[in-house]
Design a protein around this motif. Structure first.
Motif, PDB file in Angstrom:
ATOM      1  N   MET A 155     -34.359 -25.376 -51.677  1.00 55.06           N
ATOM      2  CA  MET A 155     -34.760 -24.311 -52.604  1.00 55.06           C
ATOM      3  C   MET A 155     -35.322 -24.690 -53.865  1.00 55.06           C
ATOM      4  N   ALA A 156     -35.037 -25.924 -54.281  1.00 47.52           N
ATOM      5  CA  ALA A 156     -35.505 -26.368 -55.628  1.00 47.52           C
ATOM      6  C   ALA A 156     -36.988 -26.293 -55.720  1.00 47.52           C
ATOM      7  N   ARG A 158     -43.548 -25.503 -59.825  1.00 53.49           N
ATOM      8  CA  ARG A 158     -44.287 -26.549 -59.506  1.00 53.49           C
ATOM      9  C   ARG A 158     -45.810 -26.659 -59.912  1.00 53.49           C
ATOM     10  N   VAL A 161     -42.942 -15.433 -61.560  1.00 59.56           N
ATOM     11  CA  VAL A 161     -41.289 -15.434 -61.092  1.00 59.56           C
ATOM     12  C   VAL A 161     -41.440 -16.958 -60.440  1.00 59.56           C
ATOM     13  N   PRO A 162     -40.715 -17.968 -60.996  1.00 57.75           N
ATOM     14  CA  PRO A 162     -40.799 -19.241 -60.751  1.00 57.75           C
ATOM     15  C   PRO A 162     -40.655 -19.651 -59.120  1.00 57.75           C
ATOM     16  N   HIS A 163     -39.723 -19.051 -58.539  1.00 57.76           N
ATOM     17  CA  HIS A 163     -39.407 -19.268 -57.357  1.00 57.76           C
ATOM     18  C   HIS A 163     -39.958 -18.586 -56.148  1.00 57.76           C
ATOM     19  N   PRO A 205     -31.245 -19.552 -55.627  1.00 58.66           N
ATOM     20  CA  PRO A 205     -30.587 -20.629 -55.791  1.00 58.66           C
ATOM     21  C   PRO A 205     -29.061 -20.647 -56.200  1.00 58.66           C
ATOM     22  N   MET A 233     -35.415 -14.967 -58.374  1.00 56.73           N
ATOM     23  CA  MET A 233     -34.808 -15.932 -59.666  1.00 56.73           C
ATOM     24  C   MET A 233     -33.404 -16.428 -59.387  1.00 56.73           C
ATOM     25  N   ARG A 250     -44.697 -22.816 -55.136  1.00 50.53           N
ATOM     26  CA  ARG A 250     -44.027 -21.803 -56.148  1.00 50.53           C
ATOM     27  C   ARG A 250     -44.764 -22.214 -57.480  1.00 50.53           C
TER      28      ARG A 250
END
Lengths: 290, 270
Positions: B268-269, A162, A108-110, B199, B196, A159
């Motif tokens: 958040m990015a 990145r 989950v990328p975030h 954002p 996910m 995260r």
């Protein structure tokens, strides 16, 4: 057309009962044959590489083992440790039986790396624990240890979006350590990595089931586990696996000890055989998407 | 050009464009061009309003009124939005159907609930906040509560709808991976869908807060203080310079929310 090689069984393991038994399991999608009736027995401690051209049934076989597909003969034709994965409801029991590492690692990328790793415990945790962990991470020590084992302890608060591909794979492997299933399945786990990262990644993946590396939870089940991975690179297979199963046209084409896999065997497996010309068999990067 | 070639050229989009152009031409032909657009003296009045901008009323007494009015408008907007988020997020989650589907198929009861919630959200947002305000004034009288509820209901309907869509478009692969760890739908929601979509969820919530400030500003007629109420007073006295000052405060308020939102989004990015 090349002659079908006689099927030879792989390395014999002392365990009498196989960990995984596949008895004439088949899967047909409409007019397409995902997998022809197939028999396979895999013992604990084995590390099995699945090779074969695209569409030969590798992914279908892995999905049958994961319980994501039901064999046409019914769920009981696939058995892991006496249980049929397709019969189990998603949850703790299935999660401790099989786990999958995919080519894209599917993090989950975030969500910080810490929680991605702890997600391996979601099948084991109560709902309250799962919610609380997002605020106050549970089993933080175990997550730290798992990340230290895969060599990215310093990325715990990053995260995944990145991280590089190799680092993402390490996170996925650390998550698998937390999930700690008996059978680890991997669908082209190193296809998107460069050769050096692929080598490291495969070593870590093998560590999930091999006693050398042990386990995040130290539950001493290492020797009871098995790894089944699809990949294309002969050198990786010889170095890291005990057995190699070649699939072609959704059938078992050969079943050899990994040490006996040579380029001629692979050439023949990947040979399109009817005027399409030769396909580079050792192209570990051939399966790379995009 | 032969008829045949014309026929092949005149396909879907071109045909639609031609239709729209014809409709526009017809509507222009129906306008009575003899009547002036503005009424007599309207031009002079508009000029007077415009000239009042140079300069707007910047006396300390009036500025302090503006600050208090802006504060009230912001407070109503934030209160209404908070309630809208508190209602909209759970409803949006139910409407998205992400809890109704798991790797072993549909849960029919949750599926029915999903459809019901979608209808509820549609009903909430199909009535404008001013109409809700009239209804609440009738029910609870002229009170700040009426204004906040009037704003919260349609906004929750809009937020729920958009939240549901934003949750649905989450990439399926990480979700599938979470399911194989044995996570239940609710856990997949917490560890997959919400992180996910976060954002996007935040970005849209901030945008709605901007809309909420405008809405709070015009809620004056149900008796709450704020920028809209002050504009009404100044307009009644034809004090256009004060109206301009108030409008500038409103713009500053919206721009400030936009700035805050972009800062949050940047953090958040990944």
């Amino acid at each position: 057309m090349s002659a079908v090689r006689p099927v030879r069984t792989g390395e014999q393991v002392a365990t009498p009962e196989p960990l995984i038994t596949i008895k004439s399991a088949a899967k047909v999608y409409g007019n397409n044959r995902g997998l022809s009736p197939l028999n396979l027995a895999i013992h604990a401690g084995e590390r099995v590489a699945l090779v074969g051209p695209s569409g030969s049934g590798k992914t279908t076989l892995l999905r049958l083992l994961a319980g994501a597909l039901v064999p046409d003969e019914g769920p009981n034709s696939v058995s892991i440790n006496g249980k049929s994965p397709a019969n189990l409801k998603p949850g703790r029991e299935l999660a401790s039986l099989v786990g999958i590492v995919s080519q894209r690692f599917d993090l989950v990328p975030h969500l910080p790396v810490m929680h991605n790793v702890l997600a391996g415990r979601l099948g084991h945790w109560s709902l309250a624990r799962s919610i609380l962990s997002l605020v106050w991470p549970m089993e933080r020590r175990a997550a730290q240890q798992a990340l230290a084992r895969v060599g990215i302890a310093d990325k715990i608060n990053e995260r995944p979006g990145r991280l590089s591909g190799g680092e993402q794979q390490r996170v996925a492997i650390a998550r698998m350590m937390m999930q700690s299933p008996l059978v680890v399945l991997a669908d082209e786990p190193v296809a998107s990595l460069d050769p050096a990262r692929a080598e490291e990644g495969m070593a870590l993946l093998v560590g999930l089931v091999h006693s050398d590396l042990g386990h995040a939870n130290g539950d001493g089940r290492s020797s009871e586990r098995a790894l089944i991975a699809s990949l294309h690179t002969a050198s990786l297979i010889r170095r890291h696996f005990t057995r190699v199963v070649g699939l072609r046209d959704s059938r078992v084409h050969f079943d050899l000890p990994a040490g006996e896999l040579d380029d001629a065997v692979l050439d023949e497996l990947y040979d399109l055989g009817d005027g399409y010309g030769d396909v580079e068999p050792l192209a570990g990067l051939a399966a790379r998407d995009g | 050009m032969s008829f045949r070639r014309l026929q092949s050229w005149l396909t879907g989009p071109r045909l639609l464009t031609l239709g729209i152009v014809c409709a526009l031409a017809w509507s222009l032909s129906r306008v009575d061009w003899q009547q002036p657009i503005a009424h007599t003296g309207g031009g002079a009045a508009a000029l007077k309003v415009l000239l009042a901008l140079f300069p707007p009323d910047l006396t300390p007494e009036f500025l302090s009124i503006c600050v208090v009015a802006s504060w009230h408008t912001l407070a109503y907007a934030v209160a209404g939005m908070s309630l809208a988020v508190a209602l909209g997020l759970p409803l949006g989650i139910l409407a998205s159907g992400v809890l109704a589907v798991s790797s072993d198929g549909h849960n029919p009861r949750r599926w029915t609930l999903m459809v019901a919630v979608r209808f509820l959200l549609a009903a909430m947002r199909s009535v404008h906040e001013l109409v809700w305000a009239l209804l609440f004034v009738a029910a609870v009288g002229l009170s700040p509560m009426a204004a906040i509820l009037a704003m919260a209901i349609p906004y929750a309907g809009i937020l729920g709808r958009i939240y549901a869509e934003q949750l649905q478009v989450a990439p399926p692969e990480p979700i599938a991976a979470l399911r194989t760890t044995g996570a239940s739908p609710l856990r997949v929601l917490l560890y997959g869908y919400i992180p996910m979509a976060l954002p996007d969820l935040l970005s849209y919530t901030f945008y709605r807060l901007e809309c909420g400030i405008r809405a709070a500003a015009i809620m004056s007629f149900v008796g709450i203080d704020g920028i809209g109420f002050q504009i009404e007073l100044s307009l009644a006295d034809l004090l256009f310079r004060q109206v301009w000052t108030l409008l500038i405060f409103l713009v500053v308020l919206v721009v400030a929310v936009d700035w805050w939102s972009s800062r949050v989004r940047r953090s958040m990015a990944y």
